[in-house]
Design a protein around this motif. Sequence first.
Motif, PDB file in Angstrom:
ATOM      1  N   PHE A 177       0.753  -1.120  -0.147  1.00 16.83           N
ATOM      2  CA  PHE A 177      -0.152   0.324  -0.268  1.00 16.83           C
ATOM      3  C   PHE A 177       1.064   1.036  -0.147  1.00 16.83           C
ATOM      4  O   PHE A 177       1.293   1.649   0.940  1.00 16.83           O
ATOM      5  N   ARG A 178       0.437   2.331  -0.611  1.00 20.94           N
ATOM      6  CA  ARG A 178       1.186   3.473  -0.979  1.00 20.94           C
ATOM      7  C   ARG A 178       0.734   4.822  -0.387  1.00 20.94           C
ATOM      8  O   ARG A 178       1.188   5.681   0.090  1.00 20.94           O
ATOM      9  N   GLY A 179      -0.756   5.253  -0.623  1.00 23.33           N
ATOM     10  CA  GLY A 179      -1.191   6.319  -0.281  1.00 23.33           C
ATOM     11  C   GLY A 179      -3.030   5.863  -0.808  1.00 23.33           C
ATOM     12  O   GLY A 179      -2.977   5.155  -1.266  1.00 23.33           O
ATOM     13  N   TYR A 180      -3.659   6.942   0.089  1.00 26.11           N
ATOM     14  CA  TYR A 180      -5.395   6.901  -0.446  1.00 26.11           C
ATOM     15  C   TYR A 180      -5.336   7.621  -1.058  1.00 26.11           C
ATOM     16  O   TYR A 180      -4.954   8.807  -0.973  1.00 26.11           O
ATOM     17  N   GLU A 181      -6.792   8.128  -1.183  1.00 24.09           N
ATOM     18  CA  GLU A 181      -6.986   9.166  -2.125  1.00 24.09           C
ATOM     19  C   GLU A 181      -9.231   9.470  -1.563  1.00 24.09           C
ATOM     20  O   GLU A 181      -9.648   7.971  -2.122  1.00 24.09           O
ATOM     21  N   THR A 182      -9.390  10.413  -1.236  1.00 22.66           N
ATOM     22  CA  THR A 182     -11.251  10.259  -0.950  1.00 22.66           C
ATOM     23  C   THR A 182     -11.766  11.275  -2.266  1.00 22.66           C
ATOM     24  O   THR A 182     -11.603  12.151  -1.992  1.00 22.66           O
ATOM     25  N   GLY A 183     -12.609  10.316  -2.536  1.00 23.38           N
ATOM     26  CA  GLY A 183     -13.028  10.969  -4.187  1.00 23.38           C
ATOM     27  C   GLY A 183     -14.597  12.299  -3.822  1.00 23.38           C
ATOM     28  O   GLY A 183     -14.866  11.735  -2.655  1.00 23.38           O
ATOM     29  N   HIS A 230      -0.115  12.935  13.028  1.00 20.25           N
ATOM     30  CA  HIS A 230       0.362  13.200  14.654  1.00 20.25           C
ATOM     31  C   HIS A 230       0.288  12.105  15.455  1.00 20.25           C
ATOM     32  O   HIS A 230       0.957  12.621  16.609  1.00 20.25           O
ATOM     33  N   ALA A 231      -0.263  11.673  14.992  1.00 23.08           N
ATOM     34  CA  ALA A 231      -0.522   9.618  15.561  1.00 23.08           C
ATOM     35  C   ALA A 231       0.947   9.492  15.799  1.00 23.08           C
ATOM     36  O   ALA A 231       1.733   8.718  14.606  1.00 23.08           O
ATOM     37  N   ARG A 232       1.596   9.207  17.169  1.00 27.45           N
ATOM     38  CA  ARG A 232       3.513   8.555  17.454  1.00 27.45           C
ATOM     39  C   ARG A 232       3.536   7.452  17.928  1.00 27.45           C
ATOM     40  O   ARG A 232       2.244   7.033  18.556  1.00 27.45           O
ATOM     41  N   VAL A 233       4.214   6.759  17.333  1.00 26.00           N
ATOM     42  CA  VAL A 233       4.676   5.078  18.028  1.00 26.00           C
ATOM     43  C   VAL A 233       6.701   5.638  18.577  1.00 26.00           C
ATOM     44  O   VAL A 233       7.060   5.867  17.760  1.00 26.00           O
ATOM     45  N   VAL A 253      -0.930   3.323   6.687  1.00 23.65           N
ATOM     46  CA  VAL A 253      -2.262   3.934   6.783  1.00 23.65           C
ATOM     47  C   VAL A 253      -2.671   5.309   7.325  1.00 23.65           C
ATOM     48  O   VAL A 253      -2.931   6.660   7.628  1.00 23.65           O
ATOM     49  N   ARG A 254      -1.983   4.853   8.825  1.00 22.76           N
ATOM     50  CA  ARG A 254      -2.395   5.832   9.647  1.00 22.76           C
ATOM     51  C   ARG A 254      -1.004   7.176   9.275  1.00 22.76           C
ATOM     52  O   ARG A 254      -1.907   8.303   9.473  1.00 22.76           O
ATOM     53  N   LYS A 255      -0.019   7.264   9.043  1.00 23.87           N
ATOM     54  CA  LYS A 255       1.240   8.426   8.831  1.00 23.87           C
ATOM     55  C   LYS A 255      -0.100   9.046   7.890  1.00 23.87           C
ATOM     56  O   LYS A 255       0.118   9.999   8.092  1.00 23.87           O
ATOM     57  N   GLN A 256      -0.664   8.768   6.756  1.00 26.98           N
ATOM     58  CA  GLN A 256      -0.877   9.827   6.036  1.00 26.98           C
ATOM     59  C   GLN A 256      -2.591  10.031   6.817  1.00 26.98           C
ATOM     60  O   GLN A 256      -2.406  11.527   6.479  1.00 26.98           O
ATOM     61  N   VAL A 301     -15.239   1.493   2.471  1.00 28.75           N
ATOM     62  CA  VAL A 301     -14.711   1.545   3.444  1.00 28.75           C
ATOM     63  C   VAL A 301     -13.168   1.381   3.625  1.00 28.75           C
ATOM     64  O   VAL A 301     -12.613   0.973   3.051  1.00 28.75           O
ATOM     65  N   LEU A 302     -12.609   1.637   4.402  1.00 30.39           N
ATOM     66  CA  LEU A 302     -10.582   1.554   4.221  1.00 30.39           C
ATOM     67  C   LEU A 302     -10.242   1.300   5.514  1.00 30.39           C
ATOM     68  O   LEU A 302     -10.232   2.469   6.414  1.00 30.39           O
ATOM     69  N   VAL A 303     -10.154   0.591   5.941  1.00 29.60           N
ATOM     70  CA  VAL A 303      -9.229  -0.548   7.343  1.00 29.60           C
ATOM     71  C   VAL A 303      -8.327   0.088   7.307  1.00 29.60           C
ATOM     72  O   VAL A 303      -7.504  -1.121   6.563  1.00 29.60           O
ATOM     73  N   ALA A 304      -7.298   0.713   8.476  1.00 32.71           N
ATOM     74  CA  ALA A 304      -5.833   0.393   8.846  1.00 32.71           C
ATOM     75  C   ALA A 304      -5.644  -1.411   9.488  1.00 32.71           C
ATOM     76  O   ALA A 304      -6.675  -1.066  10.438  1.00 32.71           O
ATOM     77  N   ALA A 305      -4.831  -2.238   9.209  1.00 30.55           N
ATOM     78  CA  ALA A 305      -5.300  -3.053  10.007  1.00 30.55           C
ATOM     79  C   ALA A 305      -3.200  -3.650   9.721  1.00 30.55           C
ATOM     80  O   ALA A 305      -3.046  -4.179   9.486  1.00 30.55           O
TER      81      ALA A 305
END
Length: 395
Positions: A126-132, A169-172, A162-165, A151-155
């Motif tokens: 996976f590289r990224g997503y866009e919403t139409g 601001h969500a840190r690990v 997915v989370r990084k995009q 729906v797009l689910v980050a698992a």
Amino acid sequence: MPDFRVVVIGAGLGGLALAQGLRQAGVEVAVYERDAALTSRRQGYRLHLDSEAHDCLLRLLPSHLGKLFLATAGMPDPRFVLLDEQLNQVMSQHSGQTTDFAVDRLVLRQILLSGIEDAVVFGKQFRGYETGSDGRVTAHFADGSQTGGDVLVAADGVNSVVRKQYLPHARVVDTGVRQIYGTIPLTQHTRALFDDTMFGIFTAVAGRERTFLGIAPVEFPEPPQDAAARLAPGTRLPPTSDYMTCSFGARREWFGDNLSTMSGPDLHEIMSEGVRGWHARVREIVAHCDPATMFAFPLRTSVPISPWPATPITLVGDAIHAMSPAAGAGACTALRDADRLTSALTAVKTGAHNLVDAIRDYESDMTDHGFTMVRTAAANGQRFLGQDPLPGQPS
């Protein structure tokens, strides 16, 4: 929504469990996994599942796979035990669960994949997503292909793209602890190395310099391949037998070198050196840890964040609330997420709930529970493993 479609990125426990639940509910689902196969990377061995995770799995799986899960899940003594390096008991604590389960990670993932192989695509990065403008989400992959869904689910785990995009601001963060993992086959000879207190959910042996050894059993009620042949003939399970997990951890300063590049024999030598001077039985336990099974990685944790506006993009498991293993709750929480999100999306499919409202309700529950477990695991890890305090929490 008759043409409702869910796209899941990642075929870990949470992603596959979600796909099973959605398939049972008649929701179209497709899972995309970057690895070429389930066995491409070592991700661990034993998983602890509590009573709630057990109930979630039985709701998500078809009946025959639920029975296969039960036939391959051991039930250890429901205790966490802490010993010192000379095997004197420091603490013994009941888990508080009605039943606890010890399962093999790969066996469980194979069960979760069974019957939905047509919905899972391996080798798709996976590289990224866009919403139409119509609200649908398009996922893009490294090979130039794309797919769309409602729906797009980050698992996709702790390194979630997915989370990084979606939530940059969500840190690990690094907990400051490194851990080496391996296994010891449970034979007539090796069983004698472990007394009854060591057959609980988890036994930690604490040493000096904030080092620790962890041991935990995986005992199958019957051989997994035999159980599969009896209950789910189309399911292929690995030819594994009873074993004891054996892990050694310490602060990164103790290890010094980069463990990720070391061979199994080198890691075994480090583990052996770490328990030098400990009780003779501990040294013998480590001596029987199979170097071919050994790998190492840093322990990391998510940092809890405030709620965000609900959209057709959501997350499960380590993609949003990765946690220290010190609470034994990571797999349990991922399965809980899959169960709750299955219910939410099924309600959308049937028209009983609006999509954004359903995801908002799911995320409210998921983050409350998930981040509570992150904090609990961080506190336990700080107390027992010597890990850094969770950012923003008391030190």
